[in-house]
Design a protein around this motif. Structure first.
Motif, PDB file in Angstrom:
ATOM      1  N   ARG A   1      -0.324   7.203   9.988  1.00 22.61           N
ATOM      2  CA  ARG A   1      -0.547   5.534   9.884  1.00 22.61           C
ATOM      3  C   ARG A   1      -1.464   5.331   8.760  1.00 22.61           C
TER       4      ARG A   1
ATOM      5  N   LYS B   1     -15.447   6.325  -0.969  1.00 22.19           N
ATOM      6  CA  LYS B   1     -14.837   5.179  -0.483  1.00 22.19           C
ATOM      7  C   LYS B   1     -14.613   5.258   1.010  1.00 22.19           C
TER       8      LYS B   1
ATOM      9  N   LYS C   1       9.337  -8.867   5.322  1.00 21.02           N
ATOM     10  CA  LYS C   1       9.033  -7.357   5.169  1.00 21.02           C
ATOM     11  C   LYS C   1       9.441  -6.699   6.507  1.00 21.02           C
TER      12      LYS C   1
ATOM     13  N   THR D   1       1.144   3.396   4.103  1.00 19.78           N
ATOM     14  CA  THR D   1       1.528   2.164   3.093  1.00 19.78           C
ATOM     15  C   THR D   1       1.598   2.845   1.639  1.00 19.78           C
TER      16      THR D   1
ATOM     17  N   VAL E   1      -4.695   1.731   0.654  1.00 18.45           N
ATOM     18  CA  VAL E   1      -3.435   1.867  -0.135  1.00 18.45           C
ATOM     19  C   VAL E   1      -3.698   2.671  -1.172  1.00 18.45           C
TER      20      VAL E   1
ATOM     21  N   SER F   1      -9.503   1.253  -9.141  1.00 17.46           N
ATOM     22  CA  SER F   1     -10.492   0.056  -9.379  1.00 17.46           C
ATOM     23  C   SER F   1     -11.094  -0.237  -8.228  1.00 17.46           C
ATOM     24  N   ASP F   2     -12.031  -1.364  -8.182  1.00 18.35           N
ATOM     25  CA  ASP F   2     -12.706  -2.057  -7.100  1.00 18.35           C
ATOM     26  C   ASP F   2     -12.895  -3.445  -7.780  1.00 18.35           C
ATOM     27  N   SER F   3     -13.295  -4.365  -6.890  1.00 22.81           N
ATOM     28  CA  SER F   3     -13.409  -5.773  -7.646  1.00 22.81           C
ATOM     29  C   SER F   3     -14.629  -5.785  -8.472  1.00 22.81           C
TER      30      SER F   3
ATOM     31  N   GLY G   1       2.006  -1.966  -3.979  1.00 19.50           N
ATOM     32  CA  GLY G   1       1.513  -1.272  -2.400  1.00 19.50           C
ATOM     33  C   GLY G   1       0.729  -2.479  -2.025  1.00 19.50           C
TER      34      GLY G   1
ATOM     35  N   ASN H   1       5.703  -1.847   0.146  1.00 18.60           N
ATOM     36  CA  ASN H   1       4.795  -1.692   0.879  1.00 18.60           C
ATOM     37  C   ASN H   1       4.947  -1.647   2.297  1.00 18.60           C
TER      38      ASN H   1
ATOM     39  N   LEU I   1       0.344 -14.504   3.661  1.00 19.59           N
ATOM     40  CA  LEU I   1       0.584 -13.193   4.129  1.00 19.59           C
ATOM     41  C   LEU I   1       1.588 -13.083   5.288  1.00 19.59           C
TER      42      LEU I   1
ATOM     43  N   SER J   1      -8.728   0.813  -4.761  1.00 13.62           N
ATOM     44  CA  SER J   1      -9.724   2.060  -4.245  1.00 13.62           C
ATOM     45  C   SER J   1      -9.790   2.287  -2.669  1.00 13.62           C
ATOM     46  N   GLY J   2      -8.931   1.338  -2.160  1.00 17.98           N
ATOM     47  CA  GLY J   2      -9.116   1.077  -0.747  1.00 17.98           C
ATOM     48  C   GLY J   2      -7.865   2.093   0.011  1.00 17.98           C
TER      49      GLY J   2
ATOM     50  N   GLY K   1       3.521   0.656   5.838  1.00 17.35           N
ATOM     51  CA  GLY K   1       2.351   0.403   6.610  1.00 17.35           C
ATOM     52  C   GLY K   1       2.866  -0.083   7.959  1.00 17.35           C
TER      53      GLY K   1
ATOM     54  N   LYS L   1     -18.990  -6.649   3.200  1.00 16.59           N
ATOM     55  CA  LYS L   1     -19.833  -5.672   2.217  1.00 16.59           C
ATOM     56  C   LYS L   1     -21.175  -5.852   2.300  1.00 16.59           C
TER      57      LYS L   1
ATOM     58  N   SER M   1      -2.432  -2.128  -6.317  1.00 16.92           N
ATOM     59  CA  SER M   1      -2.752  -1.664  -4.923  1.00 16.92           C
ATOM     60  C   SER M   1      -4.048  -2.398  -4.307  1.00 16.92           C
TER      61      SER M   1
HETATM   62  P1  NDP Z   1      -8.867  -2.120   1.478  1.00 19.24           P
HETATM   63  O1  NDP Z   1      -9.808  -2.929   1.960  1.00 19.24           O
HETATM   64  O2  NDP Z   1      -9.002  -0.716   1.874  1.00 19.24           O
HETATM   65  O3  NDP Z   1      -9.062  -1.966  -0.176  1.00 19.24           O
HETATM   66  C1  NDP Z   1      -8.713  -3.150  -1.037  1.00 19.24           C
HETATM   67  C2  NDP Z   1      -9.128  -2.678  -2.452  1.00 19.24           C
HETATM   68  O4  NDP Z   1      -8.817  -3.807  -3.491  1.00 19.24           O
HETATM   69  C3  NDP Z   1     -10.531  -2.295  -2.533  1.00 19.24           C
HETATM   70  O5  NDP Z   1     -10.576  -1.485  -3.657  1.00 19.24           O
HETATM   71  C4  NDP Z   1     -10.986  -3.644  -3.208  1.00 19.24           C
HETATM   72  O6  NDP Z   1     -12.082  -3.660  -4.046  1.00 19.24           O
HETATM   73  C5  NDP Z   1      -9.815  -4.273  -3.957  1.00 19.24           C
HETATM   74  N1  NDP Z   1     -10.132  -5.677  -3.961  1.00 19.24           N
HETATM   75  C6  NDP Z   1      -9.935  -6.435  -2.934  1.00 19.24           C
HETATM   76  N2  NDP Z   1      -9.933  -7.733  -3.426  1.00 19.24           N
HETATM   77  C7  NDP Z   1      -9.873  -7.799  -4.594  1.00 19.24           C
HETATM   78  C8  NDP Z   1     -10.078  -8.743  -5.653  1.00 19.24           C
HETATM   79  N3  NDP Z   1     -10.091  -9.861  -5.422  1.00 19.24           N
HETATM   80  N4  NDP Z   1     -10.278  -8.327  -6.977  1.00 19.24           N
HETATM   81  C9  NDP Z   1     -10.249  -6.965  -7.283  1.00 19.24           C
HETATM   82  N5  NDP Z   1     -10.132  -5.755  -6.367  1.00 19.24           N
HETATM   83  C10 NDP Z   1     -10.045  -6.385  -5.138  1.00 19.24           C
HETATM   84  O7  NDP Z   1      -7.468  -2.910   1.570  1.00 19.24           O
HETATM   85  P2  NDP Z   1      -6.060  -2.218   1.709  1.00 19.24           P
HETATM   86  O8  NDP Z   1      -6.052  -0.944   0.519  1.00 19.24           O
HETATM   87  O9  NDP Z   1      -5.608  -1.954   3.039  1.00 19.24           O
HETATM   88  O10 NDP Z   1      -5.238  -3.409   1.014  1.00 19.24           O
HETATM   89  C11 NDP Z   1      -4.921  -3.561  -0.305  1.00 19.24           C
HETATM   90  C12 NDP Z   1      -3.698  -4.458  -0.384  1.00 19.24           C
HETATM   91  O11 NDP Z   1      -2.378  -3.623   0.175  1.00 19.24           O
HETATM   92  C13 NDP Z   1      -3.829  -5.720  -0.011  1.00 19.24           C
HETATM   93  O12 NDP Z   1      -3.004  -6.543  -0.728  1.00 19.24           O
HETATM   94  C14 NDP Z   1      -3.239  -5.454   1.592  1.00 19.24           C
HETATM   95  O13 NDP Z   1      -2.581  -6.983   1.818  1.00 19.24           O
HETATM   96  C15 NDP Z   1      -1.931  -4.849   1.141  1.00 19.24           C
HETATM   97  N6  NDP Z   1      -1.525  -3.992   2.399  1.00 19.24           N
HETATM   98  C16 NDP Z   1      -2.175  -3.073   3.075  1.00 19.24           C
HETATM   99  C17 NDP Z   1      -1.522  -2.828   4.086  1.00 19.24           C
HETATM  100  C18 NDP Z   1      -2.446  -1.540   4.964  1.00 19.24           C
HETATM  101  O14 NDP Z   1      -1.589  -0.742   5.717  1.00 19.24           O
HETATM  102  N7  NDP Z   1      -3.586  -1.544   4.852  1.00 19.24           N
HETATM  103  C19 NDP Z   1       0.008  -2.785   4.591  1.00 19.24           C
HETATM  104  C20 NDP Z   1       0.813  -3.475   3.405  1.00 19.24           C
HETATM  105  C21 NDP Z   1       0.112  -4.090   2.403  1.00 19.24           C
HETATM  106  P3  NDP Z   1     -13.731  -4.042  -3.160  1.00 19.24           P
HETATM  107  O15 NDP Z   1     -13.945  -2.853  -2.410  1.00 19.24           O
HETATM  108  O16 NDP Z   1     -14.540  -4.312  -4.493  1.00 19.24           O
HETATM  109  O17 NDP Z   1     -13.429  -5.279  -2.610  1.00 19.24           O
END
Ligand code: NDP
Length: 450
Positions: free
Chosen positions: A204, A280, A113, A208, A240, A259-261, A348, A375, A106, A237-238, A378, A133, A323
């Protein structure tokens, strides 16, 4: 080219078992071959050997006490990779999969980036194998405070400015900022992604996701296409994913998945964004709850995804926005997307596509925006937060969003023009890697051997 291979072999020998880092390094080093051939100065100054070694790596213990009164121990990481262009800048990730190799990949991606944004920011990254979690709010606070009780001595508004990433959002940034302020006795812009009530920047949170959609829009415009009226798939579903979906709606597109994990939602009428935010951002529950409020949508747990695939990428779409996380999209997923007519992928997440999937997109000549370009909105907006903190002003949402859109346009143009200069106009991986590398490498040469 034997030179690039030598460096790559050296990495495998000296940094064992860091697979994600090798993957990120391989993608960048492969792209640099034409540049190295054209400009021998980079080889003379041993820029590749220097750029793959972090300037500093900090590994520390994080002790904290859970709600049952039991002592817990986690690992803390901060990697200060390259400061040729400015203070180290990059997020903190809290996730059980975090290890030295993940943070290194990263951090390495972050160097290029950040260079692509055109702003004065170096590359860094950090985090912990702490799993947020199921933790109570008090446990999150105690962990964040314990984490900062070591990190604070390494960071500063002009040294190293962390932000959020997976598992680190506004709440965690708040707790870490509070502890930094207490220990350092300074109220300064040491973290970005802060609350709007005390030093954060408007837009902010959205940046992203919005940026990844702007990037897709610019790629498509160049081919006479647009997102309007088009079905799109989004993973995650976070932070991004949510703001990718929001911007897609604003541009008239129809995002149908998230989706989530544990599994994915397919909502053919379009994802209910307000419901998703409530689940979320407010309730912090699993995505499976979506269908209790929206019975017409379909939830598929990951155990039921077709074998060897991510279910998200089996849904026919015009554009895809990975994402969630690294390596969530493999060669089979890439083939599924292409076979179903997808012509645009804008990342993303960081390195969501495996190297084989990336090659499939490049070979198919679709609009493919690699994460380090798509991305970058961000981190660019984080730098805008730093600029506002330093000058003690606040810009409006519209001002920040307009700057974000312009930065994304510049990144796209820079990557495209560089790709064209090196004879592969549709290969934005090549363009982004060379453009980012060249900026950092030239600064390193001008600053001498430090
Ligand atoms: P969040 O923690 O807000 O959300 C992450 C999402 O991805 C959740 O829905 C999570 O599900 C899912 N997830 C995480 N790990 C896994 C996995 N191993 N398998 C399946 N789903 C998974 O993080 P962000 O949205 O901030 O980040 C998402 C991506 O974007 C990452 O790659 C991050 O590095 C990248 N990014 C983020 C930036 C930012 O500003 N936030 C900037 C640039 C890149 P669950 O809740 O079940 O874990």
């Amino acid at each position: 080219m034997p030179y690039v291979k030598e460096v790559f072999d050296y990495l495998r020998r000296t940094s064992p078992s860091q697979n994600e880092f090798y993957q990120a390094a391989e993608e960048v080093l492969e792209s640099l071959r034409p540049l190295m051939e054209k400009y021998p100065k980079y080889r003379q100054h041993k820029i590749i050997e220097r750029i793959v070694e972090p300037e500093r790596q900090i590994l520390f213990r994080v002790n904290w006490v859970d709600d049952k009164g039991e002592i817990q121990v986690n690992k803390g990481f901060r990697i200060e990779f390259n400061s040729a262009l400015g203070p180290y800048k990059g997020g903190l990730r809290f996730h059980p999969s975090v290890n030295a190799g993940v943070i290194k990949f990263l951090g390495f991606e972050q160097i290029f980036k950040n260079a692509l944004t055109g702003l004065q920011i170096g590359g860094g990254k950090g985090g912990s194998d702490f799993n947020p979690k199921g933790k109570s709010d008090n446990e999150i606070m105690r962990f964040c405070q314990a984490f900062m009780s070591e990190l604070y001595r390494h960071i500063g508004a002009h040294t190293d400015v962390p932000a959020g990433d997976i598992g680190v959002g506004g709440r965690e940034i708040g707790y870490m900022f509070g502890m930094y302020k207490k220990l350092a006795n300074k109220y300064e812009g040491v973290l970005t992604g802060k609350s709007l009530k005390w030093g954060g920047s408007l837009a902010r949170t959205e940046a992203t996701g919005y940026g990844a959609v702007y990037f897709a829009q610019y790629m498509l415009e160049d081919r006479g296409e647009s997102l309007e009226g088009k079905r799109c798939v989004v993973s995650g579903s976070g932070n991004v994913a949510i703001y990718t979906i929001e911007k897609l709606y604003q541009l008239g597109a129809l995002p149908v998945t998230c989706s989530d994990s544990n599994g994915m939602i397919y909502d053919e009428n379009g994802i209910d964004l307000e419901l998703l935010k409530e689940l979320k951002e407010v309730k912090r529950v699993r995505l499976s709850e979506y269908i209790t409020h929206r019975p017409t949508a379909k939830y598929t747990p990951i155990e039921e995804y077709p074998k060897g695939c991510n279910g998200i990428y089996t849904v026919p779409c015009f554009a895809a926005f990975p994402s969630a996380t690294q390596n969530e999209l493999n060669l089979t997923d890439a083939r599924n997307l292409l076979a179903n007519g997808c012509i645009c992928v804008s990342e993303g997440a960081n390195m969501p596509s495996t190297l084989e999937a990336v090659h499939a997109f490049i070979d198919a000549k679709i609009c493919y925006g690699p994460g380090k370009a798509a991305n970058a909105g961000g981190v660019a907006t984080s730098q805008l937060e730093m600029a506002q903190n330093a000058s003690m002003v606040s810009w409006t949402f519209e001002e920040v969003d307009a700057k974000l859109a312009q930065i994304m346009k510049n990144i796209y143009t820079n990557a495209k023009e560089t790709a064209t200069e090196f004879g592969e106009p549709t290969n934005l991986v090549l363009g982004a890697n060379i453009a980012g590398f060249r900026k950092v490498a030239d600064a390193m040469i001008e600053q001498g051997l430090v």
